[in-house]
Scaffold this motif. Structure first.
Motif, PDB file in Angstrom:
ATOM      1  N   TRP A 275       0.876  -1.265  -0.036  1.00 55.06           N
ATOM      2  CA  TRP A 275      -0.027   0.039   0.007  1.00 55.06           C
ATOM      3  C   TRP A 275       0.814   1.145  -0.004  1.00 55.06           C
ATOM      4  CZ3 TRP A 275      -3.724   1.680   4.709  1.00 55.06           C
ATOM      5  CH2 TRP A 275      -4.494   2.740   4.204  1.00 55.06           C
ATOM      6  N   GLY A 276       1.815   1.038   0.893  1.00 55.77           N
ATOM      7  CA  GLY A 276       2.946   2.330   0.788  1.00 55.77           C
ATOM      8  C   GLY A 276       3.357   2.469  -0.619  1.00 55.77           C
ATOM      9  N   LEU A 277       3.668   1.470  -1.375  1.00 54.17           N
ATOM     10  CA  LEU A 277       4.113   1.904  -2.675  1.00 54.17           C
ATOM     11  C   LEU A 277       3.312   2.226  -3.621  1.00 54.17           C
ATOM     12  CD1 LEU A 277       6.686  -1.323  -2.906  1.00 54.17           C
ATOM     13  CD2 LEU A 277       7.063   0.992  -2.623  1.00 54.17           C
ATOM     14  N   GLY A 278       1.807   2.156  -3.165  1.00 52.09           N
ATOM     15  CA  GLY A 278       0.901   2.767  -4.278  1.00 52.09           C
ATOM     16  C   GLY A 278       0.167   1.545  -4.959  1.00 52.09           C
ATOM     17  N   ILE A 279       0.482   0.051  -4.565  1.00 50.95           N
ATOM     18  CA  ILE A 279      -0.180  -1.023  -5.410  1.00 50.95           C
ATOM     19  C   ILE A 279      -1.507  -1.309  -4.906  1.00 50.95           C
ATOM     20  CG2 ILE A 279       0.209  -3.406  -5.657  1.00 50.95           C
ATOM     21  CD1 ILE A 279       3.092  -3.142  -5.135  1.00 50.95           C
ATOM     22  N   SER A 280      -2.350  -1.562  -5.910  1.00 57.28           N
ATOM     23  CA  SER A 280      -3.613  -1.622  -5.606  1.00 57.28           C
ATOM     24  C   SER A 280      -4.158  -2.755  -5.005  1.00 57.28           C
ATOM     25  CB  SER A 280      -4.488  -1.664  -7.077  1.00 57.28           C
ATOM     26  OG  SER A 280      -4.300  -2.926  -7.779  1.00 57.28           O
ATOM     27  N   SER A 281      -5.425  -2.734  -4.186  1.00 56.28           N
ATOM     28  CA  SER A 281      -5.783  -3.845  -3.367  1.00 56.28           C
ATOM     29  C   SER A 281      -6.090  -5.108  -4.293  1.00 56.28           C
ATOM     30  CB  SER A 281      -6.998  -3.649  -2.474  1.00 56.28           C
ATOM     31  OG  SER A 281      -8.109  -3.107  -3.659  1.00 56.28           O
ATOM     32  N   GLU A 282      -6.265  -5.016  -5.511  1.00 55.93           N
ATOM     33  CA  GLU A 282      -6.633  -6.515  -6.397  1.00 55.93           C
ATOM     34  C   GLU A 282      -5.460  -7.021  -6.724  1.00 55.93           C
ATOM     35  OE1 GLU A 282      -9.943  -2.934  -6.722  1.00 55.93           O
ATOM     36  OE2 GLU A 282      -7.587  -3.020  -6.979  1.00 55.93           O
ATOM     37  N   ILE A 283      -4.245  -6.250  -6.772  1.00 50.54           N
ATOM     38  CA  ILE A 283      -3.200  -6.855  -7.024  1.00 50.54           C
ATOM     39  C   ILE A 283      -2.530  -7.399  -5.752  1.00 50.54           C
ATOM     40  CG2 ILE A 283      -0.563  -6.423  -7.564  1.00 50.54           C
ATOM     41  CD1 ILE A 283      -1.358  -4.322  -9.456  1.00 50.54           C
ATOM     42  N   ILE A 284      -2.688  -7.067  -4.656  1.00 46.59           N
ATOM     43  CA  ILE A 284      -2.244  -7.446  -3.247  1.00 46.59           C
ATOM     44  C   ILE A 284      -2.933  -8.816  -3.199  1.00 46.59           C
ATOM     45  CG2 ILE A 284      -1.821  -7.167  -0.789  1.00 46.59           C
ATOM     46  CD1 ILE A 284      -2.010  -4.128  -1.334  1.00 46.59           C
ATOM     47  N   ASN A 285      -4.363  -8.762  -3.410  1.00 41.09           N
ATOM     48  CA  ASN A 285      -5.252 -10.168  -3.276  1.00 41.09           C
ATOM     49  C   ASN A 285      -4.686 -11.159  -4.077  1.00 41.09           C
ATOM     50  OD1 ASN A 285      -7.514 -11.713  -4.523  1.00 41.09           O
ATOM     51  ND2 ASN A 285      -8.509 -10.857  -2.574  1.00 41.09           N
ATOM     52  N   ARG A 286      -4.576 -10.832  -5.472  1.00 39.86           N
ATOM     53  CA  ARG A 286      -4.350 -11.849  -6.279  1.00 39.86           C
ATOM     54  C   ARG A 286      -2.828 -12.521  -5.710  1.00 39.86           C
ATOM     55  NH1 ARG A 286      -5.809  -8.474 -10.528  1.00 39.86           N
ATOM     56  NH2 ARG A 286      -3.323  -8.211 -11.126  1.00 39.86           N
ATOM     57  N   ALA A 287      -1.750 -11.831  -5.375  1.00 40.93           N
ATOM     58  CA  ALA A 287      -0.460 -12.153  -4.957  1.00 40.93           C
ATOM     59  C   ALA A 287      -0.589 -13.190  -3.935  1.00 40.93           C
ATOM     60  CB  ALA A 287       0.351 -10.931  -4.867  1.00 40.93           C
ATOM     61  N   LEU A 288      -1.490 -12.443  -2.662  1.00 40.62           N
ATOM     62  CA  LEU A 288      -1.388 -13.359  -1.327  1.00 40.62           C
ATOM     63  C   LEU A 288      -2.115 -14.639  -1.688  1.00 40.62           C
ATOM     64  CD1 LEU A 288      -1.895 -10.569   1.006  1.00 40.62           C
ATOM     65  CD2 LEU A 288       0.214 -11.635   0.469  1.00 40.62           C
ATOM     66  N   ILE A 289      -3.241 -14.583  -2.190  1.00 44.09           N
ATOM     67  CA  ILE A 289      -3.999 -16.068  -2.476  1.00 44.09           C
ATOM     68  C   ILE A 289      -3.440 -16.993  -3.296  1.00 44.09           C
ATOM     69  CG2 ILE A 289      -6.197 -14.969  -2.012  1.00 44.09           C
ATOM     70  CD1 ILE A 289      -6.829 -15.082  -5.101  1.00 44.09           C
ATOM     71  N   ASN A 290      -2.085 -16.501  -4.005  1.00 44.65           N
ATOM     72  CA  ASN A 290      -1.342 -17.292  -4.777  1.00 44.65           C
ATOM     73  C   ASN A 290      -0.109 -17.704  -4.034  1.00 44.65           C
ATOM     74  OD1 ASN A 290      -2.823 -18.158  -7.142  1.00 44.65           O
ATOM     75  ND2 ASN A 290      -2.901 -15.769  -7.643  1.00 44.65           N
ATOM     76  N   PHE A 291       0.176 -17.065  -3.016  1.00 46.25           N
ATOM     77  CA  PHE A 291       1.433 -17.348  -2.131  1.00 46.25           C
ATOM     78  C   PHE A 291       1.441 -18.384  -1.211  1.00 46.25           C
ATOM     79  CE2 PHE A 291       4.582 -16.846   1.297  1.00 46.25           C
ATOM     80  CZ  PHE A 291       5.709 -16.358   0.358  1.00 46.25           C
ATOM     81  N   ARG A 292       2.478 -19.429  -1.333  1.00 52.96           N
ATOM     82  CA  ARG A 292       2.307 -20.714  -0.429  1.00 52.96           C
ATOM     83  C   ARG A 292       3.576 -20.877   0.045  1.00 52.96           C
ATOM     84  NH1 ARG A 292      -1.157 -21.314  -4.399  1.00 52.96           N
ATOM     85  NH2 ARG A 292      -3.151 -22.649  -3.936  1.00 52.96           N
ATOM     86  N   CYS A 293       3.613 -21.409   1.414  1.00 51.69           N
ATOM     87  CA  CYS A 293       4.760 -21.943   2.145  1.00 51.69           C
ATOM     88  C   CYS A 293       5.127 -23.113   1.337  1.00 51.69           C
ATOM     89  CB  CYS A 293       4.419 -21.956   3.582  1.00 51.69           C
ATOM     90  SG  CYS A 293       4.034 -20.388   4.285  1.00 51.69           S
ATOM     91  N   ASP A 294       5.825 -22.947   0.345  1.00 53.21           N
ATOM     92  CA  ASP A 294       6.257 -24.164  -0.268  1.00 53.21           C
ATOM     93  C   ASP A 294       7.864 -23.910  -0.773  1.00 53.21           C
ATOM     94  OD1 ASP A 294       6.300 -22.665  -2.687  1.00 53.21           O
ATOM     95  OD2 ASP A 294       4.501 -23.627  -3.306  1.00 53.21           O
ATOM     96  N   GLU A 295       8.500 -25.053  -1.296  1.00 52.68           N
ATOM     97  CA  GLU A 295      10.064 -24.801  -1.635  1.00 52.68           C
ATOM     98  C   GLU A 295      10.199 -23.914  -2.727  1.00 52.68           C
ATOM     99  OE1 GLU A 295      11.648 -28.561  -2.760  1.00 52.68           O
ATOM    100  OE2 GLU A 295      11.091 -29.688  -0.656  1.00 52.68           O
ATOM    101  N   GLU A 296       9.074 -23.768  -3.359  1.00 53.38           N
ATOM    102  CA  GLU A 296       9.323 -22.483  -4.655  1.00 53.38           C
ATOM    103  C   GLU A 296       9.138 -21.288  -4.173  1.00 53.38           C
ATOM    104  OE1 GLU A 296       7.257 -21.328  -8.792  1.00 53.38           O
ATOM    105  OE2 GLU A 296       7.011 -23.153  -8.116  1.00 53.38           O
ATOM    106  N   GLN A 297       8.256 -20.866  -3.257  1.00 55.94           N
ATOM    107  CA  GLN A 297       7.878 -19.448  -3.031  1.00 55.94           C
ATOM    108  C   GLN A 297       8.256 -19.084  -1.625  1.00 55.94           C
ATOM    109  OE1 GLN A 297       3.413 -19.767  -3.894  1.00 55.94           O
ATOM    110  NE2 GLN A 297       4.003 -17.723  -4.756  1.00 55.94           N
ATOM    111  N   ASN A 298       8.707 -19.908  -0.726  1.00 60.41           N
ATOM    112  CA  ASN A 298       8.872 -19.698   0.836  1.00 60.41           C
ATOM    113  C   ASN A 298       9.660 -20.849   1.297  1.00 60.41           C
ATOM    114  OD1 ASN A 298       8.923 -17.971   2.842  1.00 60.41           O
ATOM    115  ND2 ASN A 298       7.026 -18.677   3.715  1.00 60.41           N
TER     116      ASN A 298
END
Length: 878
Positions: free
Chosen positions: A697-720
């Protein structure tokens, strides 16, 4: 006394937002001895360094430091002031310093700022030595050593042209990275960066520079396009030099075909003998001489930047003015004492040197160094007018005829230079060259600009501003989004979440983490890469259009920040960890350390602070720029007050993450839909999601983009990788996590307990550099939480004896209520994990808090393969 360590902190740091030297000294038995109790100390110190009488110190007035000496101050404080004074004697105007006691009573950190690292390092060592020698009654000679250091330091200083560019970039708030010890600078970060060396920018091609350096080639290009240049050609030996001179006709000019700064140049030569002498001067640099027709008139430097003339100077050769008393040699010596003159390019003017070219000119004028000029008589010592040979410059920018300007701009464009210094000789700069018989003499690809910034007469022209503006027309032309993330726990996952959001927004993200350096999700270097060196790798990469930097305590304390200012600085939390390391003894010390990330934020940037954490809240007043608070509780009193005050907050209400101000509430995502939270069960990843959302939000990124990124972020070997990674192994699960302190263990255990499980088996360990009490706390919570415990140790003992950490953990587990029969010590973590998996039953969860992730992954894979083979074998038998 002894010096324990001397280190340069080149970035913003805990002591200053400027570079500092941190010298750690052990005063031993003198740690509590004030200067007033050391006979003769104060008097001898002031006699050696009388400039200390000018130091204000904390008293705030000149002479304040002497007052402190007489009243009694400690030796570390004295060393600080000596180091500053020695730097001032070398020409560096530094003032800030402090002396701070470390954990042990006799150990102090002596802190002082610097401009030149070499000078400052030596100043610190000399400061210690001076104090030590006074105490021991040993002789002290500093003049020769100081001069030797100064000469060495000057070689590493930026020249006046490069320094002017650097200062102009700082004025525009453009970050600067000096590459190596030379004059190569990177202005801006990542994909927006521009390289510049002195005044040579990266836009100039190698071919353009080669043409400019080859004076014959330059003349060819100019002549082909109707630009007036002197006639001449290359000569490769004495015979050819004479032949060309006679062919052209005297007077002539003889100079190196590829020279610069007036080196080896002889003008207005009228005899064969003088031509041969001039060629001898050329041979000091090259055997190829350019012999040209001498053009009558004054010498001018016209500076072109991009598509306009920005400055012009008349260049006057080195000279002295007689007084009827001193010889020419003595007058040169007197002029060289002018404080504006220095060696090479260190000052606005250069010292005049006696050499063959000067002697030739004096001979031509029937003079010698021993002559005594009349009072007021001007004696020229050079025919060339370069500042580097002792010349001076007078600004004539407003006098240059428009046709000359047009010719110079055309010449720069023909060669392909965006910054060009064009030498013109003419009898009248206010008239066209066609009217005066003037000509373009040379084109310089990396023209010095000190003559324009520091003219001996006329208006100073800020050429550096023009050059920097040509590279960066506006703020957006050098800006890439930069986020710095620190905290005790959660900073790696938060960093990776922000990376995912920026990636979703279309950026090529450079990221540093405890797992490695990543460019566009590709790991380019593995390991713990959370220090300033790793940050710089990201910021120097031309692919990077946004940067997310995990910024760890160790790098902050020992090296400072690896960037200038961030757009967003995030502090996830501040809990009891790393105490007793690097002088951090209390939670207040730790909070002060982490606060630097919130302080080093742009004026229009944001500091993101955890409103559920008391120590985060304690530093919110230190945050620069604007403030975004985040909380799991929308009714948090600090959040409510911040909204009332017109601030931004990110909170959870009815399981939804909101962006909130006093004007609106914007829903972003349901926490149960973020895979990393495991349906909202992992509260620490809920907190990390809040922090990442706030940063975006501080960078001015929209809530829609934040939503898409977080619902696709997983605690797995690739992303985390390494952060609550869950593996299905046979009929049980293995969770791999980097928890390494009490709070990390607590959050993971809370999440596991909410899951439907049979038994919880822990493979536990803690780094050896933690306090015994902190290690024991981890043992206690493990004893309270796990059905069976395997205690292992890190391979890196961090100063501990083999088995020492395991014993402390064992005692803690017992105190936590664990059955001794269900506690096993197995030092090697891969063996401990294998034993845990061998005893696991259907529905169990094995949680391993690892040191080496790859080793753990291989152990799980090997075990899984073994289970598959066993099952296959049983099936075949049946």
């Amino acid at each position: 006394m002894k010096i324990l360590n001397v280190r340069a902190l080149r970035g913003r740091n805990l002591y200053s937002h400027n570079p500092i030297i941190k010298m750690t000294v052990d005063l031993e038995e003198l740690y509590d001895t004030p200067t007033c109790d050391i006979p003769g100390f104060n008097e001898q110190l002031i006699s050696i360094l009388p400039g200390l009488k000018e130091h204000k110190c904390s008293e705030g007035y000149k002479g304040g430091f002497v007052v402190r000496l007489k009243r009694g101050t400690y030796l570390a404080h004295v060393m600080e002031h000596i180091a500053l004074e020695l730097q001032q004697l070398m020409g560096y105007k530094v003032r800030f310093g402090k002396a701070r006691r470390e954990s042990a009573p006799s150990i102090y950190n002596v802190i002082f700022t610097y401009y030149n690292e070499t000078a400052a390092m030596e100043a610190g060592l000399m400061a210690f030595e001076i104090v030590d020698h006074i105490l021991k009654g040993l002789p002290i000679q500093i003049e020769e050593r100081l001069e030797a250091v100064r000469k060495r330091a000057v070689e590493l200083d930026l020249g006046p042209s490069t320094k002017a560019i650097e200062m102009e970039a700082y004025k525009r708030k453009i970050p600067v990275i000096r590459i190596g010890d030379g004059s190569l600078l990177q202005l801006g970060y990542g994909a927006k960066q521009k390289l510049i060396q002195a005044t040579l920018t990266e836009r100039a091609s190698c071919i353009a520079v080669d043409i400019a350096c080859d004076k014959t080639m330059t003349n060819f290009f100019m002549r082909q396009n109707g630009i007036p240049v002197p006639s001449g050609r290359i000569a490769k030996n004495e015979y050819e030099v004479l032949e060309v001179a006679k062919e052209i006709g005297y007077p002539v000019v003889v100079k190196p075909y590829n020279g610069n700064q007036g080196k080896g140049v002889s003008l207005n030569i009228t005899t064969d003998e003088d031509v041969l002498t001039a060629y001898e001067a050329v041979k000091q640099y090259t055997h190829q001489a350019l012999v040209e027709k001498y053009i009558e008139g004054k010498h001018y430097r016209i500076l072109v930047v991009k598509d306009k003339v920005v400055a012009a100077s008349e260049r006057i050769p080195a000279h002295v003015i007689g007084d009827g008393v001193h010889t020419i040699e003595q007058l040169i010596e007197l002029e060289n004492k002018n404080p504006l003159r220095g060696e090479g390019h260190e000052k606005p003017l250069t010292k005049i040197k006696i050499d063959e070219v000067m002697l030739l000119l004096l001979k031509k004028s029937k003079r010698s160094l021993e002559d005594i000029p009349e009072n007021g008589e001007k004696v020229y010592l050079r025919e060339n007018d370069n500042l580097s040979t002792g010349g001076i410059a007078v600004d004539v920018t407003d006098l240059v005829h428009e046709e000359i300007k047009s010719t110079c701009m055309k010449a720069a464009e023909l060669i392909g230079l965006d910054v060009a210094g064009i030498d013109v000789t003419t009898t009248d700069i206010t008239k066209p060259l066609s009217a005066t018989g003037g000509a373009l003499i040379e084109i310089n690809a990396a023209p010095g600009i000190r003559m324009h910034h520091y003219p001996s007469a006329g208006v100073s022209r800020n050429v550096a501003e023009e050059i920097v503006r040509s590279l960066f027309p506006d703020d957006q032309s050098y800006h890439i989004p930069l986020v710095s993330v620190t905290g005790t726990n959660g900073k790696t996952t938060t960093t990776r979440m922000i990376n995912a959001i920026l990636k979703e927004a279309g950026y090529c993200v450079g990221m540093t983490t405890t797992g490695g350096i990543y460019i566009d999700n590709q790991c380019i270097e593995k390991g713990d890469t959370t220090g300033p060196g790793s940050a710089r790798q990201i910021l120097m990469n031309k692919k990077v259009t946004a940067a997310v930097l995990e910024t760890a305590r160790g790098g902050i304390v020992n090296r400072g920040l690896g960037y200038d200012l961030a757009d967003v600085g995030v502090i996830t939390n501040i809990t009891d960890d790393h105490l007793g390391i690097d002088g951090i003894e209390t939670m207040e010390d730790l909070a002060h350390t982490k606060a630097l990330v919130a302080e080093a934020v742009k004026e229009n940037g944001y500091a993101v602070i955890n409103a559920d954490d008391e120590y985060c809240l304690s530093i919110r007043d230190k945050a620069y720029g604007q403030l975004i608070l985040f909380s799991k509780d929308h009714s948090n009193k600090y959040v409510v007050k911040h909204i009332q005050d017109g601030g931004r907050v990110v909170y959870i209400k009815d399981n939804i993450i909101y962006l909130a101000t006093d004007q609106e509430q914007i829903p972003v995502v349901n926490v149960e839909n973020i895979p990393a939270t495991f349906g909202g069960l992992l509260t620490h990843n809920v907190e990390n999601s809040l922090a990442a959302t706030a940063a975006a939000w501080g960078l001015g990124i929209s809530s829609e983009i934040i939503n898409r990124a977080l619902i696709n972020f997983r605690c797995d070997e690739e992303q985390n990788p390494g952060r609550f990674n869950m593996y299905d192994v046979a009929d049980f699960k293995v969770v791999v996590d980097y928890g390494h302190n009490f709070d990390g263990y607590k959050k993971v255990i809370e999440g596991l307990r909410k899951m439907k499980i049979n038994r919880l088996i822990g493979v536990i360990g803690v780094p050896g550099d933690r306090l015994n009490t902190s290690i024991k706390e981890v043992g206690i919570i493990s004893g309270q939480s796990f059905d069976h415990i395997f205690i292992k140790e890190d391979r890196d003992k961090r100063g501990r004896a083999w088995g020492e950490v395991a014993e402390i953990l064992y005692d803690g587990c017992l105190k936590g209520g664990a059955d001794p029969k269900k506690i096993e010590i197995e030092i090697l973590e891969e063996v401990a994990l294998e034993k845990a998996m061998n005893m696991a039953k259907a529905g169990d969860i094995v949680i391993v808090f690892y040191e080496e992730l790859e080793l753990i992954k291989k152990t799980i894979e090997k075990f899984s393969q073994k289970q598959i083979l066993m099952m296959e074998s049983k099936r075949l038998i049946r």
